[in-house]
Design an enzyme around this catalytic site. Structure first.
Site, PDB file in Angstrom:
ATOM      1  N   GLU A 119      63.053   2.179   6.263  1.00  0.00           N
ATOM      2  CA  GLU A 119      62.601   3.556   6.492  1.00  0.00           C
ATOM      3  C   GLU A 119      61.523   3.959   5.494  1.00  0.00           C
ATOM      4  OE1 GLU A 119      66.106   5.868   8.835  1.00  0.00           O
ATOM      5  OE2 GLU A 119      66.134   6.063   6.646  1.00  0.00           O
TER       6      GLU A 119
ATOM      7  N   ASP B 146      79.368   6.420  -2.975  1.00  0.00           N
ATOM      8  CA  ASP B 146      78.798   5.157  -3.436  1.00  0.00           C
ATOM      9  C   ASP B 146      79.616   4.498  -4.537  1.00  0.00           C
ATOM     10  OD1 ASP B 146      76.795   5.647  -1.673  1.00  0.00           O
ATOM     11  OD2 ASP B 146      75.211   5.950  -3.154  1.00  0.00           O
TER      12      ASP B 146
ATOM     13  N   ALA C 109      76.018   7.245   4.274  1.00  0.00           N
ATOM     14  CA  ALA C 109      76.318   8.679   4.286  1.00  0.00           C
ATOM     15  C   ALA C 109      77.532   8.975   5.160  1.00  0.00           C
ATOM     16  CB  ALA C 109      75.100   9.457   4.782  1.00  0.00           C
ATOM     17  N   GLN C 110      77.627   8.305   6.326  1.00  0.00           N
ATOM     18  CA  GLN C 110      78.753   8.605   7.207  1.00  0.00           C
ATOM     19  C   GLN C 110      80.081   8.193   6.568  1.00  0.00           C
ATOM     20  OE1 GLN C 110      79.510   6.409  10.814  1.00  0.00           O
ATOM     21  NE2 GLN C 110      77.922   4.903  10.359  1.00  0.00           N
TER      22      GLN C 110
ATOM     23  N   LYS D  69      68.317  10.430  16.085  1.00  0.00           N
ATOM     24  CA  LYS D  69      68.305  10.686  14.641  1.00  0.00           C
ATOM     25  C   LYS D  69      68.137  12.175  14.353  1.00  0.00           C
ATOM     26  CE  LYS D  69      66.414   8.920  10.307  1.00  0.00           C
ATOM     27  NZ  LYS D  69      67.705   8.374   9.842  1.00  0.00           N
TER      28      LYS D  69
END
Length: 241
Positions: free
Chosen positions: A14, A141, A157-158, A217
């Site tokens: 990305e 994390d 993130a999910q 997205k």
């Protein structure tokens, strides 16, 4: 005038996609010859985007290569210096800007606090407890959770969003002396932006490419904002999509 992105997972891809889209605009603005600017994406694994099938990976790499990104897969960065990076082959890529996305460690405070860690991450139990500490929960994390086959889940993130819900419920349950809930990760899929108008997405039983992945997205972003700020925050975001 080169940019090196270490790691070709979702975040690395990305970043190079955003760079590739912005460079032509910046070159025009600052009167720079675009042929002098190079974007490299270096990945130690044999291919980019681990977790995606070969068709999706080929599509993503083709989109980005047409935008000027050069992939170097099967090569690890062995050293980073002020004048660039060095690869396992001994090759040097001259670059003043290097972005590392090739691996995640937990916060060093976790190790400093004395918890047992693996690369800075705590292998939590089914209730998200740190080992041997029933009054300490670790999520995001800094936590490490394995799937049924013994592979660690990526710190996405999910994952963190799902953990926060169970963690909050278990903190309340601990205070009230009630039964704790097990954390079970439910993979909702993965969406990767490939720059303006392009993307790839994996959802349970479905795959999307191009414009459809981009819309997915955007919907995910709006849904997330709705969960943290309600309808007004989601509408505010929607105005700029």
């Amino acid at each position: 005038m080169s940019f090196v992105i270490g790691g070709a997972g979702c975040r690395g891809v990305e970043i190079v996609a955003e760079l590739a889209d912005r460079i032509p605009q910046l070159c025009r603005k600052y009167d720079v010859d675009p042929s002098l600017v190079h974007v490299y994406n270096v990945e130690a694994a044999p291919t980019a985007l681990p977790g995606f099938d070969s068709e999706m990976v080929d599509y993503a790499m083709d989109v980005l290569q047409k935008k000027g990104v050069e992939f170097k897969t099967g090569l690890a960065i062995t050293e980073c210096k002020p004048d660039g990076v060095y690869l396992t082959t001994g090759e040097r890529i001259k670059a003043a800007t290097v972005v590392w996305t090739g691996g995640v460690r937990g916060n060093r405070l976790i190790e400093a606090a004395g918890f047992e860690t693996v690369r800075g991450r705590v292998k939590v139990d089914e209730y998200l407890h740190a080992p041997g500490h029933e009054n300490v929960f670790v999520i995001g994390d800094s936590s490490l959770i394995f799937d049924a086959e013994g592979h660690p889940y990526p710190p996405t993130a999910q994952m963190a969003i799902q953990q926060r819900i169970i963690c909050a419920q278990n903190i309340v349950a601990s205070i009230r002396g009630k039964e704790l809930k097990n954390f079970i990760f439910s993979n909702k899929g993965t969406v990767v932006s490939l720059g303006k108008g392009e993307g790839i997405a994996l959802a349970p039983g479905k795959r999307y490419k191009g414009w459809r992945a981009v819309q997915l997205k955007k919907l995910i972003a709006i849904r997330y904002l709705f969960t943290i700020g309600g309808i007004m925050l989601a509408l505010r975001k929607g105005r700029f999509l």
